[in-house]
Design a protein around this motif. Structure first.
Motif, PDB file in Angstrom:
ATOM      1  N   MET A   1       0.711  -1.177   0.142  1.00 53.06           N
ATOM      2  CA  MET A   1       0.528  -0.644  -0.611  1.00 53.06           C
ATOM      3  C   MET A   1       0.831   0.963  -0.201  1.00 53.06           C
ATOM      4  SD  MET A   1      -2.999   1.304   2.733  1.00 53.06           S
ATOM      5  CE  MET A   1      -4.317   0.902   2.169  1.00 53.06           C
ATOM      6  N   GLY A   2       0.715   2.376  -1.051  1.00 50.43           N
ATOM      7  CA  GLY A   2       1.422   3.373  -0.787  1.00 50.43           C
ATOM      8  C   GLY A   2       1.259   4.713  -0.333  1.00 50.43           C
ATOM      9  N   ILE A   3       1.756   5.730  -0.269  1.00 54.86           N
ATOM     10  CA  ILE A   3       1.214   6.312   0.696  1.00 54.86           C
ATOM     11  C   ILE A   3      -0.065   7.175  -0.051  1.00 54.86           C
ATOM     12  CG2 ILE A   3       2.815   8.412  -0.918  1.00 54.86           C
ATOM     13  CD1 ILE A   3       3.253   9.588   1.704  1.00 54.86           C
ATOM     14  N   MET A   4      -0.231   7.298  -1.398  1.00 52.76           N
ATOM     15  CA  MET A   4      -0.812   7.863  -2.052  1.00 52.76           C
ATOM     16  C   MET A   4      -2.770   6.667  -1.799  1.00 52.76           C
ATOM     17  SD  MET A   4      -0.297  10.873  -3.332  1.00 52.76           S
ATOM     18  CE  MET A   4      -1.168  11.413  -4.336  1.00 52.76           C
ATOM     19  N   ASP A   5      -2.731   5.767  -1.392  1.00 50.79           N
ATOM     20  CA  ASP A   5      -3.221   4.364  -0.766  1.00 50.79           C
ATOM     21  C   ASP A   5      -3.999   5.339   0.523  1.00 50.79           C
ATOM     22  OD1 ASP A   5      -4.222   3.497  -3.573  1.00 50.79           O
ATOM     23  OD2 ASP A   5      -2.001   2.531  -2.753  1.00 50.79           O
ATOM     24  N   LYS A   6      -2.976   5.506   1.463  1.00 52.67           N
ATOM     25  CA  LYS A   6      -3.356   5.746   2.604  1.00 52.67           C
ATOM     26  C   LYS A   6      -3.716   7.326   2.479  1.00 52.67           C
ATOM     27  CE  LYS A   6       0.859   2.769   4.707  1.00 52.67           C
ATOM     28  NZ  LYS A   6       1.844   2.919   5.257  1.00 52.67           N
ATOM     29  N   LEU A   7      -3.305   8.270   2.051  1.00 55.20           N
ATOM     30  CA  LEU A   7      -3.660   8.921   2.108  1.00 55.20           C
ATOM     31  C   LEU A   7      -5.751   9.284   1.554  1.00 55.20           C
ATOM     32  CD1 LEU A   7      -1.301  11.524   0.853  1.00 55.20           C
ATOM     33  CD2 LEU A   7      -2.092  11.635   3.089  1.00 55.20           C
ATOM     34  N   LYS A   8      -5.810   8.726   0.717  1.00 54.40           N
ATOM     35  CA  LYS A   8      -6.989   8.890  -0.014  1.00 54.40           C
ATOM     36  C   LYS A   8      -8.017   8.166   0.893  1.00 54.40           C
ATOM     37  CE  LYS A   8      -5.646   8.098  -4.710  1.00 54.40           C
ATOM     38  NZ  LYS A   8      -5.979   7.378  -6.934  1.00 54.40           N
ATOM     39  N   GLY A   9      -7.453   6.862   1.955  1.00 53.30           N
ATOM     40  CA  GLY A   9      -8.251   6.911   2.819  1.00 53.30           C
ATOM     41  C   GLY A   9      -8.812   7.328   3.672  1.00 53.30           C
ATOM     42  N   MET A  10      -7.217   7.693   4.380  1.00 48.29           N
ATOM     43  CA  MET A  10      -7.655   9.187   5.195  1.00 48.29           C
ATOM     44  C   MET A  10      -8.691  10.519   4.785  1.00 48.29           C
ATOM     45  SD  MET A  10      -4.389   9.172   7.684  1.00 48.29           S
ATOM     46  CE  MET A  10      -3.809  10.310   6.158  1.00 48.29           C
ATOM     47  N   LEU A  11      -8.724  10.009   4.047  1.00 48.61           N
ATOM     48  CA  LEU A  11      -9.516  11.292   3.188  1.00 48.61           C
ATOM     49  C   LEU A  11     -11.298  11.507   3.482  1.00 48.61           C
ATOM     50  CD1 LEU A  11      -8.839  13.992   1.857  1.00 48.61           C
ATOM     51  CD2 LEU A  11      -9.131  12.630  -0.888  1.00 48.61           C
ATOM     52  N   GLY A  12     -11.572  10.154   3.567  1.00 48.50           N
ATOM     53  CA  GLY A  12     -12.977  10.172   3.625  1.00 48.50           C
ATOM     54  C   GLY A  12     -13.223  10.430   4.245  1.00 48.50           C
ATOM     55  N   GLN A  13     -12.394  10.184   5.889  1.00 49.93           N
ATOM     56  CA  GLN A  13     -13.077  11.127   6.830  1.00 49.93           C
ATOM     57  C   GLN A  13     -12.369  12.525   7.175  1.00 49.93           C
ATOM     58  OE1 GLN A  13     -10.778   8.636   9.120  1.00 49.93           O
ATOM     59  NE2 GLN A  13     -12.084   6.430   8.871  1.00 49.93           N
ATOM     60  N   HIS A  14     -11.536  13.102   6.076  1.00 50.23           N
ATOM     61  CA  HIS A  14     -11.394  14.348   6.517  1.00 50.23           C
ATOM     62  C   HIS A  14     -10.741  14.947   5.934  1.00 50.23           C
ATOM     63  CE1 HIS A  14     -10.425  12.548  11.044  1.00 50.23           C
ATOM     64  NE2 HIS A  14      -9.741  11.574  10.470  1.00 50.23           N
ATOM     65  N   GLU A  15     -11.515  14.918   5.022  1.00 49.23           N
ATOM     66  CA  GLU A  15     -11.673  15.577   3.451  1.00 49.23           C
ATOM     67  C   GLU A  15     -12.175  17.410   4.044  1.00 49.23           C
ATOM     68  OE1 GLU A  15     -13.290  16.399  -1.285  1.00 49.23           O
ATOM     69  OE2 GLU A  15     -14.524  14.852   0.557  1.00 49.23           O
ATOM     70  N   ASP A  16     -12.448  17.616   5.000  1.00 47.20           N
ATOM     71  CA  ASP A  16     -12.908  19.307   5.268  1.00 47.20           C
ATOM     72  C   ASP A  16     -11.457  19.432   5.543  1.00 47.20           C
ATOM     73  OD1 ASP A  16     -12.970  18.011   7.879  1.00 47.20           O
ATOM     74  OD2 ASP A  16     -14.050  19.783   8.911  1.00 47.20           O
ATOM     75  N   LYS A  17     -10.869  18.592   6.484  1.00 50.60           N
ATOM     76  CA  LYS A  17      -9.455  19.194   7.444  1.00 50.60           C
ATOM     77  C   LYS A  17      -8.685  19.127   5.645  1.00 50.60           C
ATOM     78  CE  LYS A  17      -9.478  17.288  11.200  1.00 50.60           C
ATOM     79  NZ  LYS A  17      -9.323  16.666  12.429  1.00 50.60           N
ATOM     80  N   ARG A  47      -3.618  19.156  -8.885  1.00 51.75           N
ATOM     81  CA  ARG A  47      -3.305  18.017  -9.777  1.00 51.75           C
ATOM     82  C   ARG A  47      -3.106  17.032  -8.253  1.00 51.75           C
ATOM     83  NH1 ARG A  47       1.788  19.035 -12.984  1.00 51.75           N
ATOM     84  NH2 ARG A  47       0.831  19.745 -14.747  1.00 51.75           N
ATOM     85  N   GLY A  48      -2.701  17.540  -7.463  1.00 46.27           N
ATOM     86  CA  GLY A  48      -2.792  16.928  -5.875  1.00 46.27           C
ATOM     87  C   GLY A  48      -4.058  16.244  -5.293  1.00 46.27           C
ATOM     88  N   GLU A  49      -4.747  17.571  -5.368  1.00 51.61           N
ATOM     89  CA  GLU A  49      -6.671  17.382  -5.382  1.00 51.61           C
ATOM     90  C   GLU A  49      -6.829  15.965  -5.800  1.00 51.61           C
ATOM     91  OE1 GLU A  49      -7.641  21.154  -4.614  1.00 51.61           O
ATOM     92  OE2 GLU A  49      -7.297  21.469  -2.410  1.00 51.61           O
ATOM     93  N   GLY A  50      -6.938  16.534  -7.664  1.00 52.91           N
ATOM     94  CA  GLY A  50      -6.825  15.435  -8.480  1.00 52.91           C
ATOM     95  C   GLY A  50      -6.645  14.030  -7.738  1.00 52.91           C
ATOM     96  N   HIS A  51      -5.432  14.345  -7.494  1.00 51.61           N
ATOM     97  CA  HIS A  51      -4.578  12.023  -7.619  1.00 51.61           C
ATOM     98  C   HIS A  51      -5.543  12.169  -6.036  1.00 51.61           C
ATOM     99  CE1 HIS A  51      -2.161  12.027 -10.274  1.00 51.61           C
ATOM    100  NE2 HIS A  51      -0.964  13.114  -9.887  1.00 51.61           N
ATOM    101  N   LEU A  52      -5.987  12.691  -5.006  1.00 54.26           N
ATOM    102  CA  LEU A  52      -6.659  12.471  -3.793  1.00 54.26           C
ATOM    103  C   LEU A  52      -8.314  12.357  -4.053  1.00 54.26           C
ATOM    104  CD1 LEU A  52      -4.539  14.458  -1.251  1.00 54.26           C
ATOM    105  CD2 LEU A  52      -4.696  11.889  -1.411  1.00 54.26           C
ATOM    106  N   GLY A  53      -8.970  12.819  -5.372  1.00 53.43           N
ATOM    107  CA  GLY A  53     -10.264  12.430  -5.903  1.00 53.43           C
ATOM    108  C   GLY A  53     -10.689  13.799  -4.849  1.00 53.43           C
ATOM    109  N   MET A  54     -10.488  14.619  -5.251  1.00 58.18           N
ATOM    110  CA  MET A  54     -10.988  16.056  -4.284  1.00 58.18           C
ATOM    111  C   MET A  54     -10.887  17.098  -5.387  1.00 58.18           C
ATOM    112  SD  MET A  54      -8.524  16.303  -1.294  1.00 58.18           S
ATOM    113  CE  MET A  54      -8.119  18.109  -1.037  1.00 58.18           C
TER     114      MET A  54
END
Length: 63
Positions: A1-17, A47-54
């Motif tokens: 699991m790469g860092i981007m996958d970890k960030l995507k997983g955390m993003l669902g809970q903390h998108e506003d932050k 671009r960064g936000e796009g990679h994270l689904g934002m």
């Protein structure tokens, strides 16, 4: 699991932050570069936000 996958997983809970942190980083970079690279920094942020689904972020008025 790469860092981007970890960030995507955390993003669902903390998108506003994550959005606030992204905006703060963009602001700090622009301050340190004297707004010389504003358009490049904005592109990198999008671009960064796009990679994270934002990428579906509504446009906010400039502050």
């Amino acid at each position: 699991m790469g860092i981007m996958d970890k960030l995507k997983g955390m993003l669902g809970q903390h998108e506003d932050k994550a959005r606030k942190m992204s905006d703060a980083a963009e602001k700090k970079i622009n301050e340190r570069t004297g707004d010389k690279y504003t358009s490049q920094v904005d592109q990198a942020q999008k671009r960064g936000e796009g990679h994270l689904g934002m990428s579906d972020r509504p446009e906010q008025p400039p502050t």
